[in-house]
Design a protein around this motif. Sequence first.
Motif, mmCIF file in Angstrom:
data_model
loop_
_atom_site.group_PDB
_atom_site.id
_atom_site.type_symbol
_atom_site.label_atom_id
_atom_site.label_comp_id
_atom_site.label_asym_id
_atom_site.label_seq_id
_atom_site.Cartn_x
_atom_site.Cartn_y
_atom_site.Cartn_z
ATOM 1 N N GLU A 2 -12.078 -0.730 17.077
ATOM 2 C CA GLU A 2 -11.727 -1.762 16.107
ATOM 3 C C GLU A 2 -10.643 -2.676 16.669
ATOM 4 O OE1 GLU A 2 -9.793 -1.637 11.685
ATOM 5 O OE2 GLU A 2 -9.986 0.142 12.917
ATOM 6 N N ARG A 127 -4.908 4.073 14.153
ATOM 7 C CA ARG A 127 -5.752 3.163 13.379
ATOM 8 C C ARG A 127 -4.926 2.124 12.621
ATOM 9 N NH1 ARG A 127 -7.473 6.535 8.983
ATOM 10 N NH2 ARG A 127 -5.404 5.918 8.337
ATOM 11 N N ARG A 131 -2.183 -2.752 12.147
ATOM 12 C CA ARG A 131 -2.249 -3.270 10.781
ATOM 13 C C ARG A 131 -0.891 -3.169 10.082
ATOM 14 N NH1 ARG A 131 -7.064 -1.317 7.368
ATOM 15 N NH2 ARG A 131 -6.390 0.812 7.746
ATOM 16 N N LEU A 210 0.969 12.568 -4.124
ATOM 17 C CA LEU A 210 1.967 11.498 -4.267
ATOM 18 C C LEU A 210 2.832 11.685 -5.529
ATOM 19 C CD1 LEU A 210 -0.250 8.377 -3.388
ATOM 20 C CD2 LEU A 210 0.762 10.008 -1.813
ATOM 21 N N TYR A 256 6.344 -4.113 2.212
ATOM 22 C CA TYR A 256 4.926 -4.373 2.486
ATOM 23 C C TYR A 256 4.557 -5.844 2.308
ATOM 24 C CZ TYR A 256 -0.177 -3.933 1.938
ATOM 25 O OH TYR A 256 -1.539 -4.068 2.045
ATOM 26 N N SER B 21 -10.344 4.866 5.503
ATOM 27 C CA SER B 21 -9.405 3.839 5.899
ATOM 28 C C SER B 21 -9.907 3.089 7.134
ATOM 29 C CB SER B 21 -8.075 4.517 6.218
ATOM 30 O OG SER B 21 -7.099 3.567 6.428
ATOM 31 N N GLY B 22 -9.735 1.787 7.156
ATOM 32 C CA GLY B 22 -10.060 1.009 8.345
ATOM 33 C C GLY B 22 -11.523 0.627 8.507
ATOM 34 N N LYS B 42 -3.386 -6.256 6.885
ATOM 35 C CA LYS B 42 -2.553 -5.062 6.763
ATOM 36 C C LYS B 42 -3.371 -3.973 6.098
ATOM 37 C CE LYS B 42 0.812 -7.474 4.669
ATOM 38 N NZ LYS B 42 2.084 -7.815 4.041
ATOM 39 N N SER B 43 -3.007 -2.724 6.325
ATOM 40 C CA SER B 43 -3.694 -1.656 5.612
ATOM 41 C C SER B 43 -3.354 -1.762 4.127
ATOM 42 C CB SER B 43 -3.291 -0.294 6.175
ATOM 43 O OG SER B 43 -1.916 -0.243 6.430
ATOM 44 N N THR B 44 -4.311 -1.412 3.280
ATOM 45 C CA THR B 44 -4.102 -1.531 1.835
ATOM 46 C C THR B 44 -3.250 -0.363 1.344
ATOM 47 O OG1 THR B 44 -6.258 -2.562 1.636
ATOM 48 C CG2 THR B 44 -5.275 -1.728 -0.394
ATOM 49 N N ILE B 45 -2.224 -0.682 0.589
ATOM 50 C CA ILE B 45 -1.388 0.363 -0.008
ATOM 51 C C ILE B 45 -1.691 0.359 -1.505
ATOM 52 C CG2 ILE B 45 0.984 1.173 -0.365
ATOM 53 C CD1 ILE B 45 0.330 0.985 2.579
ATOM 54 N N GLY B 46 -2.197 1.455 -2.018
ATOM 55 C CA GLY B 46 -2.527 1.513 -3.449
ATOM 56 C C GLY B 46 -3.849 0.816 -3.741
ATOM 57 N N VAL B 47 -3.822 -0.145 -4.648
ATOM 58 C CA VAL B 47 -5.055 -0.863 -4.996
ATOM 59 C C VAL B 47 -4.840 -2.372 -4.951
ATOM 60 C CG1 VAL B 47 -6.058 0.908 -6.485
ATOM 61 C CG2 VAL B 47 -4.466 -0.742 -7.450
ATOM 62 N N GLN B 71 -6.991 6.114 2.680
ATOM 63 C CA GLN B 71 -6.484 7.400 3.141
ATOM 64 C C GLN B 71 -6.577 8.444 2.030
ATOM 65 O OE1 GLN B 71 -2.412 7.568 4.476
ATOM 66 N NE2 GLN B 71 -2.863 9.198 5.921
ATOM 67 N N ARG B 73 -4.933 10.880 0.933
ATOM 68 C CA ARG B 73 -3.840 11.189 0.020
ATOM 69 C C ARG B 73 -3.712 10.175 -1.116
ATOM 70 N NH1 ARG B 73 1.068 13.848 3.072
ATOM 71 N NH2 ARG B 73 -0.720 14.672 4.199
ATOM 72 N N TYR B 74 -4.203 8.973 -0.884
ATOM 73 C CA TYR B 74 -4.098 7.946 -1.913
ATOM 74 C C TYR B 74 -5.047 8.163 -3.084
ATOM 75 C CZ TYR B 74 -0.668 4.974 0.222
ATOM 76 O OH TYR B 74 0.518 4.485 0.694
ATOM 77 N N ALA B 76 -4.966 10.310 -5.141
ATOM 78 C CA ALA B 76 -4.151 10.662 -6.308
ATOM 79 C C ALA B 76 -3.942 9.446 -7.203
ATOM 80 C CB ALA B 76 -2.813 11.217 -5.855
ATOM 81 N N ILE B 77 -3.860 8.271 -6.595
ATOM 82 C CA ILE B 77 -3.681 7.047 -7.379
ATOM 83 C C ILE B 77 -5.017 6.346 -7.618
ATOM 84 C CG2 ILE B 77 -2.669 4.735 -7.403
ATOM 85 C CD1 ILE B 77 -0.470 5.653 -5.689
#
Lengths: 357, 213
Positions: A2, A127, A131, A210, A256, B21-22, B42-47, B71, B73-74, B76-77
């Motif tokens: 990628e 990965r 990003r 989390l 972020y 992810s990705g 950027k990688s998405t954090i949350g929604v 990912q 672990r996410y 959970a949200i």
Amino acid sequence: MENKRVDDHEIQTTVPVRVDRFGFVKHEQNPPEALMSSKSASEYEREERRIRKWRKMIGVGGSDWKHYVRRKPHVVKRRIRKGIPDCLRGLVWQLISGSRDLLLMNPGVYEQLVIYETSASELDIIRDISRTFPSHVFFQQRHGPGQRSLYNVLKAYSVFDRDVGYVQGMGFIAGLLLLYMSEEDAFWLLVALLKGAVHSPMEGLYLAGLPLVQQYLFQFDHLVKEQLPKLGEHFAQEMINPSMYASQWFITVFSYSFPFHLAIRIWDVFLYEGVKIVFKVGLALLKYCHDDLVKLPFEKLIHGLRNFPEDALNPDVLLPLAYSIKVSKSLEDLKQEYEKQTAKTVEGLVKQEKQQP
Amino acid sequence: MARRPDEEYDYLFKVVLIGDSGVGKSNLLSRFTRNEFCLESKSTIGVEFATRTLQVEGRTIKAQIWDTAGQERYRAITSAYYRGALGALLVYDVTKPTTFDNVSRWLKELRDHADSNIVIMLIGNKTDLKHLRAVATEDAQSFAEKEGLSFIETSALEATNVEKAFQTILGEIYRIISKKSLSSGEPAANIKEGQTLVVEAEDTNAKKPCCSS
């Protein structure tokens, strides 16, 4: 791979890249930056005086710091709230977070983690490397020094604490730190934060489930209802909850998607005063935009909560407003309420399970 | 509240974007809603969230799309966002076999958290990376058939099949809904202007208990 795609976009050595004073590539005219560059001579002088004051407070290599904080904690708090001079930021962050002590107590540990240990998260980290702050020159070059140190810090942490490992979002925190300090210093600051060297530990933001994110969102939701009832009601009506807009605020401590010059000012206070400031800034943003937000329907509301107007993101406007909001007492009460609630849910689940054959 | 003409639509469909992810979920979304592709994403954090209104089978459909962090672990949200979704776009990366292997885990996630009649479409993304392809179209196709999913391959970068993917899933949702409202004797237009669409209800309770140990 990628990353191949990133190659096309790698920073070109032949064409000079226009960056702002923090090293982010400029895409368009950036008004706040334009304001910064037109500083008058007297402003420069004032800035110089401020730096001298700070140097005196810190002492050589931080030698006077602890003494000063003990003697005049309120002066320190006030000065930090006004913003740490950028040239001293990295050092001061290490002093106030307690990471400097961790570093001195653990010689050679970081090197060990980076060189000799392997982590189950290595591929996940790789990965995400390109990003993380993709528009900052330090992190743009594939396999360049920025990406390498980001990888090392995250990998080291994922080995240091295998329960946390690596979770998306940690990269933005590590990245922000790396713009102000060395790899090893950034690693220990991450440790100080997640393990709670000075304030309550942050690791719950990243552990399975989390849990701390959930708690913070619960607390924030109630704080909005408490302090901005009209907006709280509007959110309820439009079925907006904080997980739709605020989870990134907590998970990355505003690193972020907020303008960098604001993020670092929040971090100054965050490291000295703790997570309270994240709630305060969040509430301040909602308060500042209150009259617009209460008029918006669902979709526009979500958009508005992710795209605050520029004047709201001016640190000299937003932060004083944030400081004026009191949250400590409510946060404590809400935490207890949340714990009671989750204990009940767990109890209920256990009961349910027992009833099932 | 009066709607402005540009906001008029016959149906509002909530759709979620899920997958490892990705794999390119966020870029599929930005390609579909804004016709943009971001190399520096950027990688998405949350929604994340976006909408687009389009014509499907002669109807004006507003697609309300939730893009989720991939990912594990996410979840959970993010799993809270499956509720009430009428469709799910389950994305993998045709150059990364593990992202395809994980598709069955994502299906289990949907079975556990989403409404049982959710329409699922499997999407193999990044077909522009031809020389790196590692998941054969036929394998994904037969997997999709076995699981009863529709399937398409896309390239968000080259804008290949992105429109078609969304058109297809929205069309499928529309056909199910219009059939439903016919059989229940209600005119389909009743659903108009609702904040959320109520077609989830009747068989959520009938959802099979999952076979987790």
